[in-house]
Design a protein around this motif. Sequence first.
Motif, PDB file in Angstrom:
ATOM      1  N   TYR A  79      72.277   7.902 -32.198  1.00 42.38           N
ATOM      2  CA  TYR A  79      71.878   6.585 -31.699  1.00 42.38           C
ATOM      3  C   TYR A  79      71.621   6.685 -30.202  1.00 42.38           C
ATOM      4  CZ  TYR A  79      71.594   1.691 -30.616  1.00 42.38           C
ATOM      5  OH  TYR A  79      71.134   0.479 -30.174  1.00 42.38           O
ATOM      6  N   ILE A  80      70.541   6.056 -29.750  1.00 43.23           N
ATOM      7  CA  ILE A  80      70.180   6.095 -28.336  1.00 43.23           C
ATOM      8  C   ILE A  80      69.586   4.759 -27.917  1.00 43.23           C
ATOM      9  CG2 ILE A  80      67.843   7.011 -28.739  1.00 43.23           C
ATOM     10  CD1 ILE A  80      68.319   8.772 -26.198  1.00 43.23           C
ATOM     11  N   THR A 105      73.783   7.531 -25.262  1.00 38.58           N
ATOM     12  CA  THR A 105      74.007   7.899 -26.648  1.00 38.58           C
ATOM     13  C   THR A 105      75.505   7.840 -26.922  1.00 38.58           C
ATOM     14  OG1 THR A 105      74.383  10.299 -26.409  1.00 38.58           O
ATOM     15  CG2 THR A 105      72.086   9.534 -26.443  1.00 38.58           C
ATOM     16  N   ILE A 106      75.862   7.867 -28.193  1.00 41.96           N
ATOM     17  CA  ILE A 106      77.263   7.810 -28.593  1.00 41.96           C
ATOM     18  C   ILE A 106      77.442   8.606 -29.869  1.00 41.96           C
ATOM     19  CG2 ILE A 106      76.874   5.619 -29.812  1.00 41.96           C
ATOM     20  CD1 ILE A 106      79.786   4.865 -29.065  1.00 41.96           C
ATOM     21  N   THR A 140      77.361   9.145 -23.620  1.00 39.02           N
ATOM     22  CA  THR A 140      76.635   9.934 -22.629  1.00 39.02           C
ATOM     23  C   THR A 140      75.666   9.048 -21.856  1.00 39.02           C
ATOM     24  OG1 THR A 140      74.704  10.527 -23.978  1.00 39.02           O
ATOM     25  CG2 THR A 140      76.699  11.875 -24.246  1.00 39.02           C
ATOM     26  N   GLU A 141      75.348   9.508 -20.653  1.00 39.06           N
ATOM     27  CA  GLU A 141      74.382   8.812 -19.799  1.00 39.06           C
ATOM     28  C   GLU A 141      73.466   9.855 -19.184  1.00 39.06           C
ATOM     29  OE1 GLU A 141      75.238   5.479 -16.639  1.00 39.06           O
ATOM     30  OE2 GLU A 141      75.338   7.434 -15.634  1.00 39.06           O
ATOM     31  N   SER A 142      72.175   9.545 -19.100  1.00 40.81           N
ATOM     32  CA  SER A 142      71.242  10.509 -18.540  1.00 40.81           C
ATOM     33  C   SER A 142      69.911   9.842 -18.202  1.00 40.81           C
ATOM     34  CB  SER A 142      70.987  11.647 -19.528  1.00 40.81           C
ATOM     35  OG  SER A 142      70.135  12.632 -18.974  1.00 40.81           O
ATOM     36  N   LYS A 172      75.984  13.054 -18.064  1.00 36.93           N
ATOM     37  CA  LYS A 172      77.385  12.627 -18.022  1.00 36.93           C
ATOM     38  C   LYS A 172      77.860  12.380 -19.440  1.00 36.93           C
ATOM     39  CE  LYS A 172      80.379   9.009 -16.067  1.00 36.93           C
ATOM     40  NZ  LYS A 172      80.429   7.771 -15.225  1.00 36.93           N
ATOM     41  N   LYS A 173      79.083  12.777 -19.739  1.00 39.15           N
ATOM     42  CA  LYS A 173      79.661  12.540 -21.062  1.00 39.15           C
ATOM     43  C   LYS A 173      81.151  12.293 -20.920  1.00 39.15           C
ATOM     44  CE  LYS A 173      80.639  15.861 -23.948  1.00 39.15           C
ATOM     45  NZ  LYS A 173      80.609  16.934 -24.970  1.00 39.15           N
TER      46      LYS A 173
END
Length: 352
Positions: free
Chosen positions: A43-44, A53-54, A64-66, A74-75
């Motif tokens: 999922y995004i 995402t997760i 996560t972040e990007s 980042k996670k």
Amino acid sequence: MNKILWIIFLTASFSGDLKAQQTEKNKVSATFRNPLRKGADPYIIKNNGKYYTIFNEKGGFAVTESRYLTKFEKKEVVWTPPQDKWNSYNLWAPEIHYLDGKWYIYYAGSVHKGAPYYAQRTGVLESDSPFGPYSDKGKVYTGDDPQQKKDNCWAIDMTVLELKGKKYAVWSGWETLHDHHDVDQFLYIAEMKNPWTLGKRILLSKPERDWEKGDHIVLQEGPQILKHQDDVFIIYSTRGSWSEHYKLGQLRLENGKDPLNPLSWVKSAKPVFQGSPTVHGLGHASMTTSPDDREYWIYYHSKAALDGGWDNREVYLQQFTFGKDGNPIFGIPKGRGEMNRPSGEVKLEPAL
């Protein structure tokens, strides 16, 4: 050539080679390689120029972040379940949503570990930040009696449709309660009173076409919202997620029609994205745009091998387009290998 000139020549040549090697080393790659990672049910979402995402990790959920579609910057593990509660086990298909200034995680959980999977229910977590801390808003009622909240029914894969100022939950569920897990799964929809409270559920769609059938149960699950111009779609998964036959179907909302009316949604005549001789068990996808919003990309999983059930799935990215009739064209899955990075992504990459 005298000795001094020869030394100068060799030095210049060596220096040139080093510069060429350094330039090549510093060159930003214009491609990425599928699969991106091991895992399933990807999922995004995109929010303020960043992707989130997760997925399941270390017994809980990692977010996560990007700035990039193709890699994480980042996670963090943001939540782990409590012990001996309704949501302690069987954590399935988390999604992260940004609604009304807060972050919400929707997921399925169970009171017991492993099979039979009859106890799956949907829960929701709330936070001011995608990385938490998250407060547990409890179990979402997904049965037929939202007033008395009796007989809360099996529910997984909840997602959120935002349309014309209203919010709707869409999920995969059972018609009635059972004490085993070999039960047909249908898509349901309900208007949201708030991010953790639903109105009365409405049966939205059943597996009725031949390409949706073939296993010991029939199912529709993993609904995802896709918007393009004035069109709204629900892209869902069908056939067994453990099998090579997993694939994607589509519901399209007729313009201006009520999303709570099942007759407002038109089902595709055939699968919209399915496996190939080399790609098996394709499904449970989400969609987003490239960093510059010029391209659409689908984020999906498929099986690494024909066998292995749920234990051998991987996550992929692939670009898609839209046809003149407004429907998405996902094409044929390319599977493993190199692909051009999403439009605008290379420009974000600093030289190494």
